[in-house]
Motif scaffolding. Structure first.
Motif, PDB file in Angstrom:
ATOM      1  N   ASP A   1       0.876  -1.168   0.000  1.00  0.00           N
ATOM      2  CA  ASP A   1       0.000   0.000   0.000  1.00  0.00           C
ATOM      3  C   ASP A   1       0.913   1.216   0.000  1.00  0.00           C
TER       4      ASP A   1
ATOM      5  N   TYR B   1      -0.886  -1.578  -4.534  1.00  0.00           N
ATOM      6  CA  TYR B   1      -1.916  -0.542  -4.563  1.00  0.00           C
ATOM      7  C   TYR B   1      -1.240   0.786  -4.278  1.00  0.00           C
TER       8      TYR B   1
ATOM      9  N   ASN C   1       0.595   2.773 -14.474  1.00  0.00           N
ATOM     10  CA  ASN C   1       0.716   1.493 -13.772  1.00  0.00           C
ATOM     11  C   ASN C   1       1.852   0.659 -14.360  1.00  0.00           C
TER      12      ASN C   1
ATOM     13  N   ALA D   1      -2.631  -1.530  -9.018  1.00  0.00           N
ATOM     14  CA  ALA D   1      -3.943  -0.874  -9.010  1.00  0.00           C
ATOM     15  C   ALA D   1      -3.874   0.374  -8.153  1.00  0.00           C
ATOM     16  N   SER D   2      -4.941   1.156  -8.164  1.00  0.00           N
ATOM     17  CA  SER D   2      -4.972   2.423  -7.431  1.00  0.00           C
ATOM     18  C   SER D   2      -5.075   2.209  -5.927  1.00  0.00           C
ATOM     19  N   ASP D   3      -4.633   3.218  -5.182  1.00  0.00           N
ATOM     20  CA  ASP D   3      -4.802   3.177  -3.727  1.00  0.00           C
ATOM     21  C   ASP D   3      -6.275   3.198  -3.353  1.00  0.00           C
TER      22      ASP D   3
ATOM     23  N   LEU E   1      -8.703   1.506  -4.919  1.00  0.00           N
ATOM     24  CA  LEU E   1      -9.152   0.115  -4.925  1.00  0.00           C
ATOM     25  C   LEU E   1      -8.619  -0.616  -3.701  1.00  0.00           C
ATOM     26  N   GLY E   2      -7.378  -0.311  -3.312  1.00  0.00           N
ATOM     27  CA  GLY E   2      -6.847  -0.916  -2.094  1.00  0.00           C
ATOM     28  C   GLY E   2      -7.668  -0.552  -0.869  1.00  0.00           C
TER      29      GLY E   2
ATOM     30  N   LEU F   1      -5.827  -5.451   3.915  1.00  0.00           N
ATOM     31  CA  LEU F   1      -5.536  -5.976   2.583  1.00  0.00           C
ATOM     32  C   LEU F   1      -4.933  -7.369   2.670  1.00  0.00           C
TER      33      LEU F   1
END
Length: 282
Positions: free
Chosen positions: A6, A64, A74, A94-96, A98-99, A274
């Motif tokens: 993260d 993320y 990405n 993926a994006s933070d 989505l995390g 996560l």
């Protein structure tokens, strides 16, 4: 072995999960492909992450991160991860946002918000983000964030709309003058981080009625701007991730309930949740 990250612009939290379920951790500098090249990201990984990893091979990576908003950016992170972990079977970036959604809502539908230095929100269907409100950044948006709260506080100090006792406490602590303020606001980089650095003052005095009003008004504006435009907000719980949500939780809960919304969970940081998400998913 599964590796999860993260990442923000300042720091990255890493966790790796062995086949027997044990979890280990480390922290490196932040990784943001908007501000760093693949080589810079690779250097951070090679110098700060790899020395901490165990001898067992990493087979799968879930990263993320802030700034990870599309295939092109990405790909910069993916290339760096592949280069330092050539034995990995898969690398997922993926994006933070989505995390945060996977950490807070897991496999259930909900609205998920990030309130840290900046602000953002999305609708999450239990698997993917289905819609969001486009963030306009510090100067044009980020209502309710640490940057916004600090900016609002400093403006109230200099315009003397705060009670005198709070102004005295603020100036005794920061010794802030107008030239220094304007230099940091308009000339130096990262004004959002600069103004967010004043937010702990609000946290320390959040029992003061004037601070409660300032913070609650900011949260109400965040809800009006980012949450209530979603039709789903009537039925779905509202989850929050980030330091601002954690330290101002009572005032945030009050604003959410006064808006007629349903308070979900509050996480200071998403990394450990996560880990749980991927342990139950993979």
């Amino acid at each position: 072995m599964l590796l999860i990250a993260d990442s923000g612009s300042t720091k990255t939290d890493w966790r790796w999960i062995a086949s027997n379920g044990t979890v280990a951790a480390c922290q490196t500098d932040g990784i943001n492909p908007y501000y760093q090249t693949t080589d810079q990201i690779r250097n951070t990984l090679a110098n700060q992450l790899l020395p901490n990893l165990p001898a067992d091979a990493i087979t799968s990576v879930f990263f993320y991160g802030a700034g990870c908003s599309g295939p092109s950016v990405n790909g910069l992170v993916e290339q760096a991860l592949w280069s330092v972990l050539p034995g990995a079977e898969s690398v997922n970036v993926a994006s933070d946002m989505l995390g945060a959604a996977r950490a807070a809502a897991r496999h259930s539908a909900g609205i998920v918000c990030i309130l840290g230095t900046g602000a953002n929100a999305c609708c999450y269907d239990g698997a993917q983000i289905t819609r969001g409100i486009q963030s306009l950044g510090f100067w044009l948006g980020d209502e309710g964030s640490g940057g916004y709260l600090g900016k609002t506080l400093v403006r109230a100090v200099f315009q003397r709309t705060l009670p005198a006792d709070l102004i005295d406490l603020f100036q005794n602590r920061y010794q802030l003058d107008r030239p220094t303020l304007l230099d940091n606001a308009y000339k130096k980089p990262n004004p959002n981080r600069y103004f967010a650095s004043f937010t702990p003052f609000l946290g320390e005095h959040q029992h003061h009625p004037a601070v409660q009003t300032l913070v609650t008004d900011a949260f109400r504006l965040f809800l009006q701007t980012y949450i209530q435009p979603f039709p789903e907000s009537i039925e779905w719980p509202i989850h929050f991730v980030g330091s601002v949500t954690y330290y101002f939780q009572p005032l945030l809960k009050q604003a959410v309930e006064q808006a007629g919304l349903t308070m979900g969970c509050v996480l200071k940081a998403p990394i450990d949740q996560l880990v749980q998400y991927h342990q139950t998913t993979n």
